[in-house]
Design a protein around this motif. Structure first.
Motif, PDB file in Angstrom:
ATOM      1  N   GLY A  74       0.808  -1.206   0.000  1.00 16.67           N
ATOM      2  CA  GLY A  74       0.000   0.000   0.000  1.00 16.67           C
ATOM      3  C   GLY A  74       0.844   1.259   0.000  1.00 16.67           C
ATOM      4  N   VAL A  75       0.331   2.305   0.636  1.00 19.32           N
ATOM      5  CA  VAL A  75       0.944   3.632   0.589  1.00 19.32           C
ATOM      6  C   VAL A  75       1.150   4.154   2.002  1.00 19.32           C
ATOM      7  CG1 VAL A  75       0.652   6.022  -0.213  1.00 19.32           C
ATOM      8  CG2 VAL A  75      -0.197   4.117  -1.619  1.00 19.32           C
ATOM      9  N   ALA A  76       2.320   4.727   2.255  1.00 23.40           N
ATOM     10  CA  ALA A  76       2.576   5.419   3.510  1.00 23.40           C
ATOM     11  C   ALA A  76       2.510   6.921   3.247  1.00 23.40           C
ATOM     12  CB  ALA A  76       3.939   5.046   4.084  1.00 23.40           C
ATOM     13  N   VAL A  77       1.751   7.622   4.068  1.00 23.98           N
ATOM     14  CA  VAL A  77       1.643   9.077   3.972  1.00 23.98           C
ATOM     15  C   VAL A  77       2.352   9.676   5.183  1.00 23.98           C
ATOM     16  CG1 VAL A  77       0.083  11.055   3.804  1.00 23.98           C
ATOM     17  CG2 VAL A  77      -0.572   8.851   2.788  1.00 23.98           C
ATOM     18  N   LEU A  78       3.345  10.507   4.925  1.00 21.91           N
ATOM     19  CA  LEU A  78       4.157  11.069   5.991  1.00 21.91           C
ATOM     20  C   LEU A  78       3.970  12.576   6.070  1.00 21.91           C
ATOM     21  CD1 LEU A  78       5.997   8.777   4.291  1.00 21.91           C
ATOM     22  CD2 LEU A  78       7.459   9.108   6.270  1.00 21.91           C
ATOM     23  N   GLY A  79       4.088  13.114   7.279  1.00 25.76           N
ATOM     24  CA  GLY A  79       4.021  14.557   7.484  1.00 25.76           C
ATOM     25  C   GLY A  79       5.160  15.006   8.363  1.00 25.76           C
ATOM     26  N   GLY A  80       5.720  16.172   8.029  1.00 28.63           N
ATOM     27  CA  GLY A  80       6.805  16.689   8.836  1.00 28.63           C
ATOM     28  C   GLY A  80       6.375  16.974  10.259  1.00 28.63           C
ATOM     29  N   GLY A  81       5.124  17.412  10.438  1.00 25.76           N
ATOM     30  CA  GLY A  81       4.598  17.708  11.766  1.00 25.76           C
ATOM     31  C   GLY A  81       3.095  17.641  11.754  1.00 25.76           C
ATOM     32  N   THR A  82       2.488  17.855  12.922  1.00 23.34           N
ATOM     33  CA  THR A  82       1.028  17.777  13.007  1.00 23.34           C
ATOM     34  C   THR A  82       0.348  18.894  12.218  1.00 23.34           C
ATOM     35  OG1 THR A  82       1.204  18.932  15.125  1.00 23.34           O
ATOM     36  CG2 THR A  82       0.956  16.552  15.204  1.00 23.34           C
ATOM     37  N   SER A  83       1.072  19.956  11.880  1.00 27.53           N
ATOM     38  CA  SER A  83       0.500  21.006  11.038  1.00 27.53           C
ATOM     39  C   SER A  83       0.186  20.496   9.637  1.00 27.53           C
ATOM     40  CB  SER A  83       1.462  22.204  10.945  1.00 27.53           C
ATOM     41  OG  SER A  83       1.635  22.815  12.210  1.00 27.53           O
ATOM     42  N   ASP A  84       0.785  19.381   9.258  1.00 23.93           N
ATOM     43  CA  ASP A  84       0.541  18.772   7.945  1.00 23.93           C
ATOM     44  C   ASP A  84      -0.614  17.776   7.966  1.00 23.93           C
ATOM     45  OD1 ASP A  84       2.890  20.116   7.052  1.00 23.93           O
ATOM     46  OD2 ASP A  84       4.117  18.490   7.844  1.00 23.93           O
ATOM     47  N   LEU A  85      -1.258  17.624   9.129  1.00 25.47           N
ATOM     48  CA  LEU A  85      -2.256  16.568   9.291  1.00 25.47           C
ATOM     49  C   LEU A  85      -3.414  16.695   8.310  1.00 25.47           C
ATOM     50  CD1 LEU A  85      -3.444  14.147  10.793  1.00 25.47           C
ATOM     51  CD2 LEU A  85      -4.411  15.742  12.467  1.00 25.47           C
ATOM     52  N   GLY A  86      -3.916  17.908   8.089  1.00 29.47           N
ATOM     53  CA  GLY A  86      -5.066  18.074   7.201  1.00 29.47           C
ATOM     54  C   GLY A  86      -4.789  17.581   5.794  1.00 29.47           C
ATOM     55  N   VAL A  87      -3.650  17.983   5.228  1.00 28.53           N
ATOM     56  CA  VAL A  87      -3.281  17.581   3.867  1.00 28.53           C
ATOM     57  C   VAL A  87      -3.000  16.079   3.820  1.00 28.53           C
ATOM     58  CG1 VAL A  87      -1.590  17.893   2.019  1.00 28.53           C
ATOM     59  CG2 VAL A  87      -2.404  19.870   3.313  1.00 28.53           C
ATOM     60  N   ALA A  88      -2.275  15.578   4.821  1.00 28.78           N
ATOM     61  CA  ALA A  88      -1.961  14.152   4.855  1.00 28.78           C
ATOM     62  C   ALA A  88      -3.227  13.313   5.005  1.00 28.78           C
ATOM     63  CB  ALA A  88      -0.992  13.867   5.999  1.00 28.78           C
ATOM     64  N   SER A  89      -4.165  13.780   5.831  1.00 28.66           N
ATOM     65  CA  SER A  89      -5.417  13.046   6.021  1.00 28.66           C
ATOM     66  C   SER A  89      -6.248  13.017   4.747  1.00 28.66           C
ATOM     67  CB  SER A  89      -6.226  13.669   7.160  1.00 28.66           C
ATOM     68  OG  SER A  89      -5.548  13.560   8.388  1.00 28.66           O
ATOM     69  N   CYS A 132       4.319  14.966   2.947  1.00 28.86           N
ATOM     70  CA  CYS A 132       3.728  16.307   3.056  1.00 28.86           C
ATOM     71  C   CYS A 132       4.619  17.148   3.962  1.00 28.86           C
ATOM     72  CB  CYS A 132       2.324  16.222   3.655  1.00 28.86           C
ATOM     73  SG  CYS A 132       1.219  15.061   2.815  1.00 28.86           S
ATOM     74  N   ALA A 133       5.038  18.313   3.482  1.00 32.47           N
ATOM     75  CA  ALA A 133       5.951  19.137   4.272  1.00 32.47           C
ATOM     76  C   ALA A 133       5.811  20.606   3.916  1.00 32.47           C
ATOM     77  CB  ALA A 133       7.399  18.686   4.054  1.00 32.47           C
ATOM     78  N   GLY A 134       5.873  21.441   4.945  1.00 30.65           N
ATOM     79  CA  GLY A 134       5.887  22.885   4.741  1.00 30.65           C
ATOM     80  C   GLY A 134       7.288  23.423   4.945  1.00 30.65           C
ATOM     81  N   MET A 135       7.383  24.706   5.385  1.00 29.84           N
ATOM     82  CA  MET A 135       8.686  25.367   5.553  1.00 29.84           C
ATOM     83  C   MET A 135       9.503  25.223   4.262  1.00 29.84           C
ATOM     84  SD  MET A 135       8.311  26.611   8.610  1.00 29.84           S
ATOM     85  CE  MET A 135       9.880  26.989   9.369  1.00 29.84           C
ATOM     86  N   GLU A 136      10.709  24.629   4.325  1.00 23.44           N
ATOM     87  CA  GLU A 136      11.515  24.487   3.104  1.00 23.44           C
ATOM     88  C   GLU A 136      11.179  23.217   2.333  1.00 23.44           C
ATOM     89  OE1 GLU A 136      14.223  22.189   5.910  1.00 23.44           O
ATOM     90  OE2 GLU A 136      12.321  23.259   5.892  1.00 23.44           O
ATOM     91  N   GLY A 137      10.344  22.350   2.892  1.00 21.48           N
ATOM     92  CA  GLY A 137       9.865  21.173   2.174  1.00 21.48           C
ATOM     93  C   GLY A 137      10.922  20.137   1.887  1.00 21.48           C
ATOM     94  N   ALA A 138      11.827  19.875   2.836  1.00 22.36           N
ATOM     95  CA  ALA A 138      12.951  18.979   2.577  1.00 22.36           C
ATOM     96  C   ALA A 138      12.626  17.495   2.746  1.00 22.36           C
ATOM     97  CB  ALA A 138      14.118  19.333   3.498  1.00 22.36           C
ATOM     98  N   LEU A 139      11.516  17.178   3.414  1.00 20.40           N
ATOM     99  CA  LEU A 139      11.224  15.779   3.730  1.00 20.40           C
ATOM    100  C   LEU A 139      11.191  14.856   2.513  1.00 20.40           C
ATOM    101  CD1 LEU A 139      10.473  13.579   5.779  1.00 20.40           C
ATOM    102  CD2 LEU A 139       8.088  14.360   5.621  1.00 20.40           C
ATOM    103  N   PRO A 140      10.517  15.217   1.408  1.00 21.04           N
ATOM    104  CA  PRO A 140      10.505  14.301   0.253  1.00 21.04           C
ATOM    105  C   PRO A 140      11.899  14.022  -0.298  1.00 21.04           C
ATOM    106  CG  PRO A 140       8.798  15.961   0.025  1.00 21.04           C
ATOM    107  CD  PRO A 140       9.646  16.395   1.180  1.00 21.04           C
ATOM    108  N   THR A 141      12.770  15.031  -0.319  1.00 19.51           N
ATOM    109  CA  THR A 141      14.132  14.826  -0.805  1.00 19.51           C
ATOM    110  C   THR A 141      14.884  13.839   0.079  1.00 19.51           C
ATOM    111  OG1 THR A 141      14.317  16.984  -1.865  1.00 19.51           O
ATOM    112  CG2 THR A 141      16.365  15.957  -1.169  1.00 19.51           C
ATOM    113  N   VAL A 142      14.742  13.977   1.395  1.00 18.53           N
ATOM    114  CA  VAL A 142      15.390  13.057   2.324  1.00 18.53           C
ATOM    115  C   VAL A 142      14.889  11.634   2.099  1.00 18.53           C
ATOM    116  CG1 VAL A 142      15.636  12.432   4.760  1.00 18.53           C
ATOM    117  CG2 VAL A 142      15.819  14.830   4.060  1.00 18.53           C
TER     118      VAL A 142
END
Length: 209
Positions: A74-89, A132-142
């Motif tokens: 399946g699919v894993a949906v990740l968020g940098g923090g709880t502020s990303d919860l709405g988009v991730a959900s 899903c990531a805000g600020m500089e959005g580095a999570l997908p690159t990592v």
């Protein structure tokens, strides 16, 4: 592919009318960007449809969704923090509307990278990653530098002034040096879910392996 109903600029009456037509045709309802107040107004107009409001995702759906398989990647949906919860959900729910197995993992952003490193073995078991990531959005690159699966980046409109409502995250993801990273529009959890669905179907997996 379930078509999303954009609820933000529709009235409760319009959403209720669309819901009636979709369910009468045997289709699944997924209405996105629906506030709690508007959702309650829709539910009051069509109680016979048994719709469900999902507060975290800001969405309305048909009362019964396809059951995901008990096993498989399946699919894993990740968020940098709880502020990303709405988009991730929203991404998780859109995949659930297609019977895709999903898992949600929050608070694994680059500010606390050790928390992500502790999840790598679990993440290797899934077929697609949505980050899903805000600020500089580095999570997908990592993620794309650490794991071999397809990674879909979702810039989130979270951050201080220079973040510019998600534009800094969007530009950072688009300029990523991680090869093959896919990026969708700002806050577009639904779009990321559909990109993941296309990858799964193209691979013949369908999320049900």
């Amino acid at each position: 592919m379930v078509e999303a109903v954009w609820g933000q600029n529709k009235t409760a009456e319009q959403i209720a009318a669309i819901a009636r037509r979709l369910l009468a045709a045997g289709e699944v309802l997924l209405a996105t960007r629906v506030s709690a107040e508007k959702a309650q107004a829709v539910l009051a107009q069509v109680p016979e449809l048994g719709l469900r409001h999902h507060p975290a995702a800001g969405c309305l759906t048909s009362g019964s969704l396809p059951e995901p398989p008990c096993s498989g990647g399946g699919v894993a949906v990740l968020g940098g923090g709880t502020s990303d919860l709405g988009v991730a959900s929203e991404a998780c729910l859109a995949l659930r509307c297609h019977g895709i197995r999903t898992s949600l993992l929050l608070d694994v952003g680059v500010a606390g990278l050790h928390r992500l490193l502790g999840q790598l073995e679990q993440l290797r078991q899934v077929e697609v990653l949505i980050a899903c990531a805000g600020m500089e959005g580095a999570l997908p690159t990592v993620l794309a530098g650490l794991l071999p699966q397809p990674v879909i980046g979702v810039p989130v409109s979270v951050g201080y002034g220079v973040s510019a409502g998600g534009m800094a995250a969007l530009h950072g993801m688009l300029a990523s040096c991680a090869p093959g990273l896919t990026v969708v529009n700002v806050d577009n959890g639904y779009g990321a879910a559909m990109a993941a669905l296309r990858i799964l179907r193209g691979a013949g997996a369908g999320g049900r392996s």
